[in-house]
Motif scaffolding. Structure first.
Motif, PDB file in Angstrom:
ATOM      1  N   THR A  57     -10.427   0.055-118.727  1.00  0.00           N
ATOM      2  CA  THR A  57     -11.834  -0.091-118.340  1.00  0.00           C
ATOM      3  C   THR A  57     -11.975  -0.909-117.067  1.00  0.00           C
ATOM      4  N   ILE A  58     -11.192  -1.976-116.963  1.00  0.00           N
ATOM      5  CA  ILE A  58     -11.233  -2.803-115.751  1.00  0.00           C
ATOM      6  C   ILE A  58     -10.849  -1.957-114.536  1.00  0.00           C
ATOM      7  N   LYS A  59      -9.756  -1.209-114.691  1.00  0.00           N
ATOM      8  CA  LYS A  59      -9.296  -0.397-113.563  1.00  0.00           C
ATOM      9  C   LYS A  59     -10.343   0.637-113.159  1.00  0.00           C
ATOM     10  N   GLU A  65     -16.402   1.606-108.440  1.00  0.00           N
ATOM     11  CA  GLU A  65     -17.158   0.873-107.426  1.00  0.00           C
ATOM     12  C   GLU A  65     -16.629   1.147-106.030  1.00  0.00           C
ATOM     13  N   ALA A  66     -15.323   1.239-105.932  1.00  0.00           N
ATOM     14  CA  ALA A  66     -14.724   1.384-104.607  1.00  0.00           C
ATOM     15  C   ALA A  66     -14.803   2.814-104.097  1.00  0.00           C
ATOM     16  N   VAL A 127     -16.377  -9.021-121.640  1.00  0.00           N
ATOM     17  CA  VAL A 127     -17.321  -8.953-120.528  1.00  0.00           C
ATOM     18  C   VAL A 127     -16.499  -8.910-119.246  1.00  0.00           C
ATOM     19  N   ILE A 128     -16.662  -7.850-118.506  1.00  0.00           N
ATOM     20  CA  ILE A 128     -15.853  -7.641-117.306  1.00  0.00           C
ATOM     21  C   ILE A 128     -16.769  -7.709-116.098  1.00  0.00           C
ATOM     22  N   TYR A 129     -16.466  -8.623-115.206  1.00  0.00           N
ATOM     23  CA  TYR A 129     -17.210  -8.713-113.960  1.00  0.00           C
ATOM     24  C   TYR A 129     -16.391  -8.049-112.860  1.00  0.00           C
ATOM     25  N   THR A 130     -16.987  -7.109-112.219  1.00  0.00           N
ATOM     26  CA  THR A 130     -16.369  -6.526-111.039  1.00  0.00           C
ATOM     27  C   THR A 130     -17.413  -6.552-109.948  1.00  0.00           C
ATOM     28  N   GLY A 131     -16.987  -6.440-108.706  1.00  0.00           N
ATOM     29  CA  GLY A 131     -17.960  -6.469-107.634  1.00  0.00           C
ATOM     30  C   GLY A 131     -17.324  -6.934-106.363  1.00  0.00           C
TER      31      GLY A 131
ATOM     32  N   ASP B  75      -5.032  -2.336-104.227  1.00  0.00           N
ATOM     33  CA  ASP B  75      -5.848  -1.165-103.946  1.00  0.00           C
ATOM     34  C   ASP B  75      -6.007  -0.343-105.225  1.00  0.00           C
ATOM     35  N   PRO B  76      -7.259  -0.150-105.689  1.00  0.00           N
ATOM     36  CA  PRO B  76      -7.421   0.591-106.947  1.00  0.00           C
ATOM     37  C   PRO B  76      -6.998   2.049-106.853  1.00  0.00           C
ATOM     38  N   ALA B  77      -6.863   2.565-105.646  1.00  0.00           N
ATOM     39  CA  ALA B  77      -6.461   3.964-105.500  1.00  0.00           C
ATOM     40  C   ALA B  77      -4.957   4.153-105.706  1.00  0.00           C
ATOM     41  N   VAL B  78      -4.194   3.076-105.677  1.00  0.00           N
ATOM     42  CA  VAL B  78      -2.748   3.191-105.901  1.00  0.00           C
ATOM     43  C   VAL B  78      -2.504   3.288-107.408  1.00  0.00           C
ATOM     44  N   PRO B  79      -1.864   4.374-107.866  1.00  0.00           N
ATOM     45  CA  PRO B  79      -1.709   4.542-109.314  1.00  0.00           C
ATOM     46  C   PRO B  79      -0.630   3.614-109.867  1.00  0.00           C
TER      47      PRO B  79
END
Lengths: 387, 211
Positions: A57-59, A65-66, A127-131, B75-79
């Motif tokens: 979920t975090i990932k 978002e990105a 509770v996961i904060y991302t941003g 980088d979140p795009a890197v698996p």
């Protein structure tokens, strides 16, 4: 009939004793065994699954978002649905609740994701904060229920249209619901004075002159200095807009402030000028070493903070003079004492820089006056010129 | 000791009770005693399974937490290595339609359905798991579980080394796939989110047993 039953009794007693020993041994063994038995919780592997769901979920929140910010909510809903299809086979139900927030101790706009994993005997919540904390990784668009207040204020209401005069602008963004400061908002300051940088520029402290964007700090505030370079005098109407990020289509408007822009070279700079009396007053008759007292009087008029800075240029060594000329605040008089020493001529030039703030036109004005004193032991002349 | 005759009844009674207890004890012991077979649940057996579970779960977690990159990146795009293994398997087999088995030779993994498919020897998951069979004699299967847009669950094999024994254990890890991960037009795993860049969720299931 008599029987000897003692052997039988001993045998029975032996059996009973043996059985008691066996029973006690088994009881003790059970106590020891149960104390050292691995409980089911020791081998419960569901924690691996729960952590797997949390990490995934975090990932996904970061990735959405990105990469897919405009579809953030739909993305996370489809993710939760797909995840539930798998977890339901294990008796687990996953619930996701996401929304953006700009409050909190860090005052950063971010996405709060509440992940609940429910099982037969457990209910774990994360509770996961991302941003984002910088412009490089902005967060998702705010929900329509979010609102922010933007205010702009200036430290004065009039200025010159040259690069030496600045107006300090303070822009503040706060959460309309909580009144907490909102940081990392991208600001755009708009004026009707023309096009930057020809007509005006913003300076945020000298390090980032005329920046492409302005961002509120952790206190939700951004300070910039407005410099008007438009040659036409008039009134600058300035307001600001605030957005969550550069790509956000939703912006919040501030109030509008007005700043009167005048030209420092204009004769109409101030309708009141510092009035200097035409003739210096000489209060003594020369002769036999008496001193002269020369007084120059300034009319205060509509000015406040009227300051006179005399600079004495002694061009003759034939006189002595009081080199600490004084003036009193009530009348703004400059008094100079001159002490002729011999019959020779003397000359004394006192240049005065006079500054004041016009309380009517609300501008700073300045004048330069020069007091020329010439004479000898028997006569003295004093004249005043000014620009 | 010489007892009078009136004590004999008591002794007979005690004797009878003792005899009954003895018979009852024997009966209980006989009923409770069972033979130990390979399938008998014992603490030792459970302990071995627990070790297997921990080993498998740790391997999957480690693979899933390690970015597939030469240098560290956030980088979140890197698996992750685990995800890279799944997506590569999907893409080199024409959409995830081939199984592989350990051949115990230099070939390592060989295709079971289409020999023309490239091997999965270089995949991080396959590489890591091969250590199990070579070093510890632990056999394993890898399956991928996923759902379609209607919620129906499917299972497909990725590595198949035979039917697992009764004492096998299964651990799993969920992996999210994105649209950019799937390079094949036809993939056994469907896109459940056509409107977003999310593709589908898969559960990598690792089944292990001691040979």
């Amino acid at each position: 009939m008599l029987k000897d039953l003692s052997g039988q009794l001993m045998l029975i007693s032996a059996f009973l004793l043996a059985m008691m020993v066996v029973a006690i041994t088994m009881m003790l063994n059970n106590v020891i065994y149960s104390s050292n038995m691995a409980y089911i919780s020791f081998i419960d592997q569901s924690r691996y699954d729960d952590l797997s769901y949390k990490q995934a979920t975090i990932k996904e929140a970061i990735y959405a978002e990105a990469v897919d910010r405009s579809n953030y909510n739909a993305y996370m809903q489809d993710y939760a649905k797909s995840l539930n299809n798998i977890t339901s086979m294990r008796g687990r139900y996953v619930d996701l609740l996401t929304y953006t927030t700009s409050s909190g101790p860090l005052s950063n706009t971010k996405t709060r994701t509440e992940l609940s994993i429910s099982g037969k005997n457990s209910n774990i919540s994360y509770v996961i904060y991302t941003g984002y904390n910088s412009q490089a990784s902005p967060g998702p668009s705010p929900s329509p229920t979010m609102a922010f207040n933007v205010t702009i204020s200036a430290n004065k209401t009039s200025m010159y249209n040259d690069s030496t005069d600045t107006v300090k602008l303070v822009i503040t963004v706060t959460d309309a619901n909580t009144s907490l400061p909102a940081s990392n908002f991208v600001l755009d300051i708009i004026t009707d004075r023309g096009t930057s940088p020809t007509a005006y520029i913003y300076d945020d402290g000298g390090t980032n002159s005329n920046p492409p964007y302005l961002v509120t700090d952790l206190s939700g505030t951004k300070i910039v200095y407005y410099i008007d370079k438009n040659s036409t005098i008039g009134t600058a109407h300035i307001h600001a807009t605030a957005k969550l990020n550069n790509s956000s289509t939703e912006s919040y408007l501030s109030n509008v402030i007005e700043i009167s822009v005048t030209s420092p070279s204009s004769t109409n700079l101030c309708s009141h000028i510092i009035n200097i009396s035409g003739t210096p007053a000489i209060d003594n008759i020369p002769g036999k070493g008496n001193d002269y007292k020369i007084t120059v009087t300034f009319n205060i008029g509509p000015f406040s903070n009227l300051n006179i800075y005399p600079i004495i240029d002694k061009t003759s060594t034939t006189i002595a003079y009081d080199n600490n000329p004084s003036y009193n605040n009530a009348t703004k008089q400059l008094t100079v004492n001159v002490y002729p020493e011999r019959d020779s001529n003397f000359k004394l030039v006192i240049k005065m820089d006079i500054t004041g703030y016009c309380t009517v036109d609300k501008v700073n004005v300045s004048r330069t006056a020069t007091l020329n004193i010439t004479g000898d032991k028997h006569s003295i002349n004093a004249s005043l010129t000014y620009t | 000791m010489v007892k009078s005759g009136e004590d004999g009844g008591q002794i007979y009674t005690i004797e009878a009770i003792t005899s009954a207890l003895l018979l009852l004890s024997v009966l209980i012991i006989v009923v409770q005693a069972t033979s130990i077979t390979p399938l008998t649940v014992s603490f030792t057996n459970e302990h071995v399974k627990l070790e297997l579970q921990n080993m498998g779960a740790d391997m999957l977690t480690s693979l899933d937490e390690t970015p597939y990159s030469a240098v560290y990146t956030s980088d979140p795009a890197v698996p992750s290595c685990l995800k890279k293994s799944i997506t590569d398997w999907i893409n080199i087999t024409g959409g995830g339609s081939d199984w592989f088995a350990w051949s115990n030779s230099t070939s390592k993994y060989v295709s079971l359905l289409n020999a023309s498919n490239p091997s999965i020897n270089s995949l991080p998951l396959a590489n890591t798991l091969s250590m199990l069979i070579k070093t510890y004699g632990i056999a394993y299967n890898v399956e991928v579980r996923y759902s379609d847009i209607n919620g129906n669950i499917y299972n497909t094999k990725m590595i198949w080394n035979g039917d697992p024994s009764e004492n096998s254990v299964t651990v799993s890890r969920v992996v999210a796939l994105h649209d950019s991960d799937i390079l094949q037009d036809s993939c056994v795993i469907p896109d459940v989110s056509p409107g977003t860049k999310f593709y589908n969720m898969v559960e990598v299931r690792l089944t292990m047993w001691v040979m």
